[in-house]
Each structure stands twice: as structure tokens, then as C-alpha cells.
Motif scaffolding. Structure first.
Motif, short mmCIF file in Angstrom:
data_model
loop_
_atom_site.label_atom_id
_atom_site.label_comp_id
_atom_site.label_asym_id
_atom_site.label_seq_id
_atom_site.Cartn_x
_atom_site.Cartn_y
_atom_site.Cartn_z
N TRP A 163 8.45 -14.93 -0.23
CA TRP A 163 7.34 -15.42 -1.06
C TRP A 163 6.09 -15.64 -0.22
O TRP A 163 4.98 -15.31 -0.66
CB TRP A 163 7.75 -16.71 -1.77
N ALA A 164 6.26 -16.20 0.98
CA ALA A 164 5.12 -16.42 1.86
C ALA A 164 4.47 -15.08 2.23
O ALA A 164 3.24 -14.96 2.25
CB ALA A 164 5.56 -17.17 3.11
N ALA A 165 5.30 -14.07 2.54
CA ALA A 165 4.76 -12.75 2.87
C ALA A 165 4.04 -12.13 1.68
O ALA A 165 2.97 -11.52 1.84
CB ALA A 165 5.89 -11.84 3.35
N LEU A 166 4.61 -12.29 0.49
CA LEU A 166 3.98 -11.76 -0.71
C LEU A 166 2.65 -12.45 -0.98
O LEU A 166 1.64 -11.80 -1.30
CB LEU A 166 4.91 -11.92 -1.91
N SER A 167 2.62 -13.76 -0.85
CA SER A 167 1.38 -14.51 -1.07
C SER A 167 0.30 -14.07 -0.08
O SER A 167 -0.87 -13.89 -0.46
CB SER A 167 1.64 -16.01 -0.92
N ALA A 168 0.69 -13.88 1.19
CA ALA A 168 -0.27 -13.45 2.20
C ALA A 168 -0.79 -12.04 1.88
O ALA A 168 -1.99 -11.77 2.02
CB ALA A 168 0.37 -13.49 3.58
N ALA A 169 0.11 -11.14 1.47
CA ALA A 169 -0.31 -9.77 1.14
C ALA A 169 -1.27 -9.75 -0.05
O ALA A 169 -2.26 -9.03 -0.06
CB ALA A 169 0.91 -8.90 0.86
N ASP A 335 -17.24 2.97 2.79
CA ASP A 335 -16.78 4.35 2.76
C ASP A 335 -15.29 4.44 3.09
O ASP A 335 -14.56 5.25 2.52
CB ASP A 335 -17.59 5.19 3.75
N ALA A 336 -14.84 3.56 4.04
CA ALA A 336 -13.42 3.59 4.42
C ALA A 336 -12.59 2.64 3.58
O ALA A 336 -11.36 2.61 3.71
CB ALA A 336 -13.29 3.21 5.91
N GLY A 337 -13.24 1.84 2.73
CA GLY A 337 -12.54 0.79 2.00
C GLY A 337 -11.51 1.29 1.02
O GLY A 337 -10.50 0.63 0.78
N GLU A 338 -11.72 2.44 0.43
CA GLU A 338 -10.78 2.94 -0.57
C GLU A 338 -9.41 3.18 0.05
O GLU A 338 -8.38 2.78 -0.51
CB GLU A 338 -11.33 4.22 -1.19
N ALA A 339 -9.42 3.80 1.23
CA ALA A 339 -8.14 4.05 1.91
C ALA A 339 -7.50 2.75 2.36
O ALA A 339 -6.28 2.55 2.23
CB ALA A 339 -8.35 4.98 3.10
N ALA A 340 -8.34 1.83 2.91
CA ALA A 340 -7.80 0.55 3.37
C ALA A 340 -7.26 -0.26 2.20
O ALA A 340 -6.21 -0.91 2.32
CB ALA A 340 -8.90 -0.24 4.09
N GLN A 341 -7.96 -0.22 1.06
CA GLN A 341 -7.49 -0.96 -0.12
C GLN A 341 -6.16 -0.39 -0.61
O GLN A 341 -5.27 -1.14 -1.02
CB GLN A 341 -8.54 -0.88 -1.23
N ALA A 342 -6.02 0.91 -0.51
CA ALA A 342 -4.75 1.52 -0.92
C ALA A 342 -3.61 1.06 -0.03
O ALA A 342 -2.50 0.79 -0.51
CB ALA A 342 -4.88 3.05 -0.87
N ASP A 343 -3.89 0.93 1.27
CA ASP A 343 -2.86 0.42 2.19
C ASP A 343 -2.48 -1.01 1.86
O ASP A 343 -1.30 -1.38 1.90
CB ASP A 343 -3.36 0.52 3.63
N LEU A 344 -3.49 -1.82 1.54
CA LEU A 344 -3.23 -3.22 1.21
C LEU A 344 -2.44 -3.34 -0.09
O LEU A 344 -1.53 -4.18 -0.21
CB LEU A 344 -4.55 -3.99 1.10
N GLU A 345 -2.77 -2.52 -1.07
CA GLU A 345 -2.04 -2.55 -2.34
C GLU A 345 -0.59 -2.10 -2.14
O GLU A 345 0.33 -2.63 -2.77
CB GLU A 345 -2.73 -1.64 -3.37
N LYS A 346 -0.40 -1.15 -1.25
CA LYS A 346 0.98 -0.73 -0.94
C LYS A 346 1.75 -1.87 -0.27
O LYS A 346 2.93 -2.09 -0.56
CB LYS A 346 0.96 0.50 -0.03
N ALA A 347 1.06 -2.61 0.63
CA ALA A 347 1.71 -3.75 1.27
C ALA A 347 2.12 -4.79 0.24
O ALA A 347 3.18 -5.42 0.36
CB ALA A 347 0.77 -4.36 2.31
N VAL A 348 1.29 -4.98 -0.79
CA VAL A 348 1.63 -5.92 -1.87
C VAL A 348 2.87 -5.44 -2.61
O VAL A 348 3.79 -6.22 -2.89
CB VAL A 348 0.44 -6.08 -2.84
N ARG A 349 2.91 -4.15 -2.93
CA ARG A 349 4.07 -3.63 -3.66
C ARG A 349 5.35 -3.75 -2.83
O ARG A 349 6.42 -4.09 -3.36
CB ARG A 349 3.82 -2.16 -4.05
N ASP A 350 5.23 -3.48 -1.53
CA ASP A 350 6.41 -3.63 -0.65
C ASP A 350 6.86 -5.08 -0.60
O ASP A 350 8.07 -5.37 -0.63
CB ASP A 350 6.07 -3.13 0.75
N ALA A 351 5.89 -6.01 -0.51
CA ALA A 351 6.23 -7.44 -0.46
C ALA A 351 6.84 -7.90 -1.78
O ALA A 351 7.76 -8.73 -1.79
CB ALA A 351 4.99 -8.26 -0.13
#
Length: 549
Positions: A163-169, A335-351
Motif C-alpha cells: 500500500w505504501a508503494a502504491l501510494s507513493a507511485a 516534450d519528454a513528459g509523455e514518455a515519462a508519464q507513461a512510465d509512471l502510469e505503468k509503475a502505478v499499475r504494477d503497484a
């Protein structure tokens, strides 16, 4: 376990010193004799929140001391360590309440807070009764009780960590999305500003240099003619020629002057050298004052452009270059945010997947433990003359959190087909007491070192049912310590140790006393509980039979 209790000037207690033993300890006495005061006093020294007017009338302060045995590995040792308090195999708690309401606490002769006392009390004593809103009757604690019964500590730790990892992600993804949205909202401005700054390309220190050059060019037109005139006067048509002529005349006369002209001639030679250096410096100045008339206009245009841009962006002229880098970095992030945001959203799904797995495993363990607990409680209810009652641990979904997504509640139905409901609302007084006892018997299996206190848990039952209650209490005390405040002779007769609480009036002052009973005194006390004020031979005989088991 609790070994002793020392009470001074608390309510109607003048002074009491009590020693308790392992096993089943029973306290009996007439209603109003002061049994509840003992529990109030014990709760006071344990830091429990209770009544405020505890000090005996006329006394300056009331004091309670309790001491416990602490075997190795007892959870109280961890509380002491975290609080920085001395430990050992004995724990002494002392608390004072002054007549004006101030409270002071000590643990092993070291001052401490009421919070520390309460943390210790959670590891030392459990109180159970019909008004027990701290324990089994409080639905908010049922999930923790079930987890303790199931041994879910490791599964809980994994779920909390997930839960802590999910909240952080989630926070990281939300923060990045918010920052990207803020940048996107000013994208047009950023691109225009960067283009404007790149086109001008201001350099650090350039504004000051341009200003100096501009002022020099502005003044050059005014002073250049004077400087040229000075140079000409110093030149071959002026001072340089005059000095040269003078030096030649003196040189022609020096041979006949018997050395009188050597010093003047040397001085003139030095003057010629100094004049030459002066003329060279003036010539350089004249060259510096020579500029293209368009240069002043170009210099002013660039200087004013730099200053205007600095005002526009509210920065110092020398900071324009750094400001351009800051804006450029924002554009790069966008310009690079779209790719970075996709990585962060994937981290949320994994968490989320990791948390779901941990929470589901915890739920499965709870479901298994709930069935086991229900079966165990049902088995305990039969000897308590409640074989038709139904106990059920309900697990229902709730919003996910650090301890999973389950809401746990203990429900009962007193008869088959009757609607089930919360433990504290469905059962009557006597039924509730037996439910609590059965549940506690199941929950304490395998535990040791805890003192259990039952406050009139046998209220509303009698005869064979009271005997069954007493026998379950006795079994519960076999490997530990149980204190029971009771009005039931059947329960009292099963005690391993027996105290009588009595109230007396002396010189207009009411006081409560507690005395341990010898075997003959126990007969009289149980007989009194059976027959009332008039103790008959038949009552004594019945008491002896109860005590004989």
C-alpha cells in the motif's frame, strides 16, 4: 502477570495492599462494597481514561502502585525499550492523582506519560465485561483481533508495504501529470520566449560592457578634438621639436661648459623619453575614440533590447541567459513528459497489481481464520448452555487501505433462524457475557503473560450455566492469570484464590477493605452468596459442596 496492587486514598479506599497469584482470582462482596473501585484504581495506574474524581475526600492526593512479572520475550519489553525506560523481570507502575486533578506517572521509578502507560497496559491486562468498549465489543478492533488469531503479521506487513508503494507511485504520477499540465498551459509563451531569448542571445556581463562602450562613444565626439590638439602640441611641431632643438644647442655648448651642462642634458633626455610615452598613450586614446558612427546606434539598440527583455521577464540582465536555460528545460520536460508519464502510469499499475495480490492473500487468510474461529467459538458455546446460538465472523469488502480491503465484524444470533447482528446489540446481558467468554477462550489459546479481568461477566446467569461459566474461566486461567469480579457462588467456588470486598463506616468515614479468605472463610462467603444475609447450615453445606467441586 499482575503480582500486586497498592492503593492509597482513592475514593473510599484508605489503604489497601493486595497480592495476586497465577490462576483464577475471584473477588466477591455485596453490591456497593467497592469492587468496581478496585478496577477503577487498576485502570488509573494503567493509564486508562476513566472517572476524574478518584481522590478520597479530604486527602491531598491518591496513589496507586501495581507490579507485574515480565518473563523474557514479553511484548512490554519492546514498549519499555522504545520509550527509553529501564526494563527487567519486574515492572512497577506508579501513578498519583492530586486533589486538583494533576496526574503524574512513573515506570520503574522513571517519569513517563499516560500514553506510555496505556501502551504498556495493552500488553499487560485485558478487561472484559458488558461495558467493555475497549475490546471485543468494539467493532473497529475486530479485524485486528481476527488477524492476531490468524497469525497474519507477515501478511499484514506485506500488504502495508504494498500500500505504501502504491501510494507513493500514485503521488509521483499525479505530481508529474500536474506539473506537465501546468507547463502545457504556458507552452505557447515558453516557445515564444525561448525563441526571443535565443535570437537575442544575451551573455552574462554584456549589459555592463555595452553601457560602458556606449558612454565612451557618446563622450568621444566631445573630447577627441582636444586630445588631437594636445597630441599635435606634443609632436614634431610642438614640444618634441622644441626639446630636441634645446638638447642640440646644449650639446654644442657642453664641451666648453666644463661639465656644468651634463645634468641638465640628462634631464632633457629623460623628458624626451617621458614625452614619447605620453604621446604613445594619447595616440592609443585617439585610436580608441575612432568609431563608426553606426556603432553607437547598434550598441544602444542591443543595450536597450537586453534591458527591455530583462524588464519583461522580471529578471536581472545578467540572469537572462540562465532564465533562457530554465525555460528551455521546461520545454524539454514537456516534450519528454509523455514518455515519462507513461512510465509512471505503468509503475502505478504494477503497484496496484502487487497490492491487490497482497490484499487478496490477506483476505484469504482472514476467511480461513474466520471459519476456524467460528467453529472454535461454537464449540465453546455448548458447555455454556448456548448450543443453539450462532456466532459468525463476517468479512465484507471496504475501501482499500494499508491493512487490506476487508471490514470484519463479529455477529451473533441467539437462536437458529433469528436475525444475526452485532455482538454488543443482539445478545442479552447473560448471553453477551457467555459470548465474550467463549470468544476470549478461543482467542487466548497459546498466549501467556496476559492478565485477563472479567467484570461481572457472569451477570444474568445462574445454576448450571453459572457453573459452566466458572469452569471455562478456570480453564482459561490454567496457563495464566484471570481476575473475576463476581456475584455468582458457582464461579466463586471455582477460584484458586478468593478475596472478599467489604465496606465499613468508622467515625463517619466510609472505607472499603479487601481481605484474602481462608478455606473456612470461603465457606462462609459462598454460603452468604447462596442465601443472603442469613447464612444457614443448609447454605454452608451447599457451599462446601460447591467448593469441593
Amino acid at each position: 502477570m499482575l503480582r500486586g496492587l497498592d492503593i492509597s486514598d482513592m475514593l473510599i479506599i484508605d489503604r489497601l495492599e493486595l497480592g495476586f497469584q497465577p490462576g483464577l482470582n475471584v473477588l466477591t462482596g455485596e453490591t456497593g462494597a467497592g469492587k468496581s473501585i478496585l478496577l477503577d484504581s487498576l485502570g488509573f495506574v494503567l493509564g486508562w481514561r476513566g472517572r476524574a474524581d478518584l481522590v478520597r475526600q479530604g486527602a491531598e492526593q491518591g496513589e496507586v502502585t501495581a507490579w507485574f512479572d515480565l518473563p523474557p520475550g514479553h511484548p512490554a519489553h519492546r514498549v519499555l525499550e522504545e520509550a527509553g525506560l529501564p526494563g527487567g523481570d519486574e515492572l512497577i507502575l506508579r501513578r498519583i492523582n492530586t486533589s486538583d486533578g494533576r496526574k503524574t506517572s512513573w515506570v520503574n521509578d522513571r517519569r513517563c506519560s499516560g500514553e506510555v502507560l496505556r501502551a504498556l497496559s495493552d500488553t499487560l491486562v485485558e478487561l472484559h465485561g458488558q461495558h467493555d468498549d475497549r475490546g471485543l465489543l468494539n467493532p473497529r478492533g475486530h479485524r485486528a483481533i481476527l488477524d492476531d488469531f490468524a497469525g497474519n503479521a507477515a501478511a499484514l506487513a506485506r500488504t502495508r508495504s504494498a500500500w505504501a508503494a502504491l501510494s507513493a507511485a500514485r503521488k509521483a504520477a499525479e505530481r508529474a501529470a500536474r506539473e506537465r499540465a501546468e507547463i502545457a498551459a504556458e507552452e505557447e509563451f515558453l516557445r515564444h520566449a525561448v525563441t526571443e531569448l535565443d535570437k537575442l542571445d544575451p551573455q552574462e556581463g554584456e549589459e555592463a560592457a555595452l553601457d560602458t562602450r556606449r558612454r565612451l562613444m557618446q563622450s568621444a565626439e566631445k573630447i577627441r578634438a582636444d586630445v588631437v590638439n594636445a597630441y599635435e602640441i606634443m609632436g614634431q611641431n610642438g614640444a618634441e621639436r622644441a626639446l630636441g632643438d634645446a638638447l642640440r644647442w646644449l650639446d654644442g655648448a657642453a664641451a666648453r661648459a666644463e661639465g656644468a651642462l651634463e645634468a641638465p642634458m640628462a634631464a632633457l633626455n629623460r623628458a624626451m623619453v617621458e614625452l614619447d610615452e605620453a604621446m604613445s598613450g594619447v595616440a592609443d586614446a585617439i585610436d580608441g575614440m575612432s568609431f563608426n558612427p553606426l556603432e553607437l546606434e547598434e550598441t544602444e539598440e542591443r543595450l536597450f533590447a537586453i534591458r527591455a527583455l530583462a524588464r519583461k521577464h522580471d529578471v536581472a540582465p545578467d540572469d537572462l541567459a540562465g532564465f533562457a536555460e530554465t525555460l528551455r528545460a521546461k520545454l524539454d520536460a514537456l516534450d519528454a513528459g509523455e514518455a515519462a508519464q507513461a512510465d509512471l502510469e505503468k509503475a502505478v499499475r504494477d503497484a496496484e497489481a502487487a497490492y491487490a495480490a497482497a490484499a487478496e492473500a490477506l483476505s484469504a487468510a482472514r476467511a480461513t481464520a474466520a471459519r476456524k474461529l467460528d467453529k472454535a467459538v461454537t464449540a465453546e458455546l455448548a458447555p455454556l448452555k448456548m448450543e443453539r446460538a450462532v456466532f459468525e465472523t463476517r468479512i465484507e469488502p471496504e475501501d482499500p487501505g494499508p491493512e487490506g480491503h476487508d471490514a470484519v465484524s463479529f455477529t451473533v444470533a441467539t437462536n437458529p433462524g433469528a436475525p444475526a447482528g452485532p455482538l454488543g446489540k443482539i445478545a442479552s446481558g447473560g448471553e453477551l457475557s457467555r459470548f465474550l467468554l467463549a470468544l476470549k477462550v478461543c482467542l487466548t489459546q497459546g498466549q501467556s503473560g496476559l492478565t485477563l479481568i472479567f467484570d461481572e461477566i457472569d451477570r444474568g446467569v445462574g445454576g448450571a450455566t453459572a457453573d459452566a461459566v466458572g469452569r471455562r474461566l478456570s480453564a482459561l486461567a490454567a496457563d495464566g492469570q484471570v481476575l473475576v469480579v463476581t456475584h455468582s457462588p458457582q464461579v466463586a467456588a471455582l477460584g484458586a484464590h478468593h478475596w472478599r470486598v467489604a465496606k465499613a463506616v468508622n467515625k463517619g468515614m466510609t472505607t472499603s477493605t479487601v481481605v484474602p479468605l481462608s478455606p473456612p472463610e470461603r465457606v462462609d462467603e459462598v454460603a452468604r452468596m447462596l442465601s443472603g444475609d442469613q447464612v444457614t447450615d443448609a447454605a454452608r453445606a451447599a457451599a462446601e459442596a460447591l467448593l469441593a467441586g
